[in-house]
Design a protein around this motif. Structure first.
Motif, PDB file in Angstrom:
ATOM      1  N   VAL A 300      10.725  16.192  -5.635  1.00 50.11           N
ATOM      2  CA  VAL A 300      11.846  16.146  -4.705  1.00 50.11           C
ATOM      3  C   VAL A 300      13.134  16.209  -5.511  1.00 50.11           C
ATOM      4  CG1 VAL A 300      12.980  14.846  -2.860  1.00 50.11           C
ATOM      5  CG2 VAL A 300      10.483  14.735  -3.107  1.00 50.11           C
ATOM      6  N   VAL A 301      14.030  17.112  -5.128  1.00 51.88           N
ATOM      7  CA  VAL A 301      15.299  17.286  -5.845  1.00 51.88           C
ATOM      8  C   VAL A 301      16.451  17.117  -4.860  1.00 51.88           C
ATOM      9  CG1 VAL A 301      16.718  18.833  -7.238  1.00 51.88           C
ATOM     10  CG2 VAL A 301      14.227  18.875  -7.481  1.00 51.88           C
ATOM     11  N   ASN A 302      17.393  16.262  -5.225  1.00 53.38           N
ATOM     12  CA  ASN A 302      18.560  16.018  -4.393  1.00 53.38           C
ATOM     13  C   ASN A 302      19.713  16.899  -4.905  1.00 53.38           C
ATOM     14  OD1 ASN A 302      20.911  14.907  -3.145  1.00 53.38           O
ATOM     15  ND2 ASN A 302      19.769  13.022  -2.744  1.00 53.38           N
ATOM     16  N   LEU A 303      19.912  18.029  -4.234  1.00 51.11           N
ATOM     17  CA  LEU A 303      20.940  18.982  -4.671  1.00 51.11           C
ATOM     18  C   LEU A 303      22.348  18.428  -4.479  1.00 51.11           C
ATOM     19  CD1 LEU A 303      19.451  22.347  -3.342  1.00 51.11           C
ATOM     20  CD2 LEU A 303      19.394  21.437  -5.678  1.00 51.11           C
ATOM     21  N   LYS A 304      22.515  17.581  -3.483  1.00 51.87           N
ATOM     22  CA  LYS A 304      23.823  16.964  -3.261  1.00 51.87           C
ATOM     23  C   LYS A 304      24.202  16.090  -4.457  1.00 51.87           C
ATOM     24  CE  LYS A 304      26.292  13.999   0.035  1.00 51.87           C
ATOM     25  NZ  LYS A 304      26.178  13.224   1.307  1.00 51.87           N
ATOM     26  N   ASP A 316      15.048  28.976 -10.212  1.00 53.15           N
ATOM     27  CA  ASP A 316      13.631  28.844 -10.556  1.00 53.15           C
ATOM     28  C   ASP A 316      13.164  27.394 -10.405  1.00 53.15           C
ATOM     29  OD1 ASP A 316      13.379  31.510 -11.074  1.00 53.15           O
ATOM     30  OD2 ASP A 316      13.606  31.322 -13.254  1.00 53.15           O
ATOM     31  N   PHE A 317      14.015  26.449 -10.839  1.00 53.38           N
ATOM     32  CA  PHE A 317      13.633  25.041 -10.719  1.00 53.38           C
ATOM     33  C   PHE A 317      13.584  24.623  -9.252  1.00 53.38           C
ATOM     34  CE2 PHE A 317      13.952  20.463 -10.879  1.00 53.38           C
ATOM     35  CZ  PHE A 317      13.174  20.130 -11.985  1.00 53.38           C
ATOM     36  N   GLN A 318      14.528  25.105  -8.470  1.00 50.97           N
ATOM     37  CA  GLN A 318      14.521  24.785  -7.049  1.00 50.97           C
ATOM     38  C   GLN A 318      13.247  25.281  -6.364  1.00 50.97           C
ATOM     39  OE1 GLN A 318      18.137  25.510  -4.761  1.00 50.97           O
ATOM     40  NE2 GLN A 318      19.375  25.490  -6.636  1.00 50.97           N
TER      41      GLN A 318
END
Length: 326
Positions: A300-304, A316-318
């Motif tokens: 899980v990645v929090n782009l904010k 690519d990481f997303q």
């Protein structure tokens, strides 16, 4: 009514009455203990309760759940375990290794289902994964302690200039040593300098993050721990205040504003624990129920948060992420 008819009628009542009485008796109430080394979490408990509901159990009808929480105070676990045993529970569900060990020390007869163990064989909770042996079985949250190292790799993938990694660790938590060993092994292989910062209780957090800042860390990884999980909002707040990218063990950190997390779905593990409880209540022995391992781990990645840290996350990481928080 003639005498013969009366005798037949009376006899019919005598036979039918016990059947009616038995049909009207309430179902046996299953008494389940729920002990966490972390604090209360509605999402996890609801997932467990939903799993029991799917198996035919309902609180207030045929189910009573006794809840106990240590909130990271590991010295309380044995006392909480004995409370549940004194309450005559039929089975105890626990989260991590510390809670499982406390219950194991407290009873050799009451069945125990763990949900968030890592290596139950190495930790002395079971004889083997296929045949646990004693009165404990359940689910692991990983296949060994390697996930701790994987989180360092993910941090390095996101922070190209990463050089120094601070590790938040609670030495009162039994898996602290193998988790830290794996973290250090991976960091060394990546050419990173790593230092463990010990956090035993919530009041330690402010001072620890000040020490991390003095050491000039480039990022943080957090080891799996009930106290840190209970304090996740504060941990995330301090990491963001220090402009520190961080990778955490549970998705709940990322949804609280942390940069990223990598691990299994905890609600799913608690839901699956209900299957073990159902089997045990129906007569199965923990010794004969194989230990399950998770088949999927979620990134899980929090782009904010990444944006607030000025950290570009490559496309690519997303694409590797199972969930992006925007």
């Amino acid at each position: 009514m003639r005498r013969r008819e009366f005798i037949v009628f009376a006899g019919g009542v005598a036979v039918a009455w016990p059947l009616v009485a038995r049909a009207q008796q309430p179902d046996k109430v299953a008494r389940v203990g729920f002990l966490r080394q972390a604090g209360p979490d509605a999402k996890h408990f609801d997932a467990f309760r939903d799993g029991l509901r799917e198996a035919g159990y309902s609180e207030g009808h045929n189910l009573l759940i006794e809840q106990r929480y240590a909130a990271g105070a590991y010295e309380r676990l044995f006392g909480l375990a004995t409370e549940l045993i004194s309450a005559n529970v039929d089975v105890i569900v626990v989260d991590g290794t510390a809670a499982a060990k406390a219950c194991k020390d407290a009873t050799a007869t009451v069945p125990i289902v763990f949900t968030l163990s890592v290596d139950p064989v190495a930790d002395g909770l079971a004889a083997s994964f296929a045949h646990p042996g004693g009165n404990l079985t359940g689910l692991t949250m990983a296949a060994g302690y390697g996930l701790a190292g994987k989180r360092v790799e993910l941090l390095k993938d996101m922070v190209a200039a990463l050089s120094r990694v601070a590790v938040l660790s609670n030495p009162d938590n039994p898996p602290h040593v193998p988790y830290l060993r794996e973290t250090e092994r991976t960091a060394t292989a990546l050419g990173l300098e790593v230092r463990a910062f010990e956090v035993r209780s919530p009041p330690d957090l402010t001072g620890v993050f000040a020490a991390i800042a003095d050491w000039r860390a480039d990022g943080v990884v957090t080891l799996t721990d009930g106290m840190l999980f209970s304090q996740r909002a504060r941990v995330v707040e301090l990491a963001l205040k220090g402009k520190l990218p961080a990778v955490y063990p549970e998705a709940e950190f990322a949804t609280a504003g942390g940069l990223a997390s990598y691990g299994p779905s905890l609600p799913e593990l608690f839901r699956r624990a209900a299957n073990y409880v159902d089997k045990i209540l129906k007569g199965a022995k923990p010794a004969d129920l194989p230990i399950e391992q998770p088949a999927k781990f979620e990134l899980v990645v929090n782009l904010k948060t990444a944006k607030s840290l000025g950290l570009p996350i490559s496309r690519d990481f997303q694409l590797r992420a199972d969930q992006l928080i925007e």
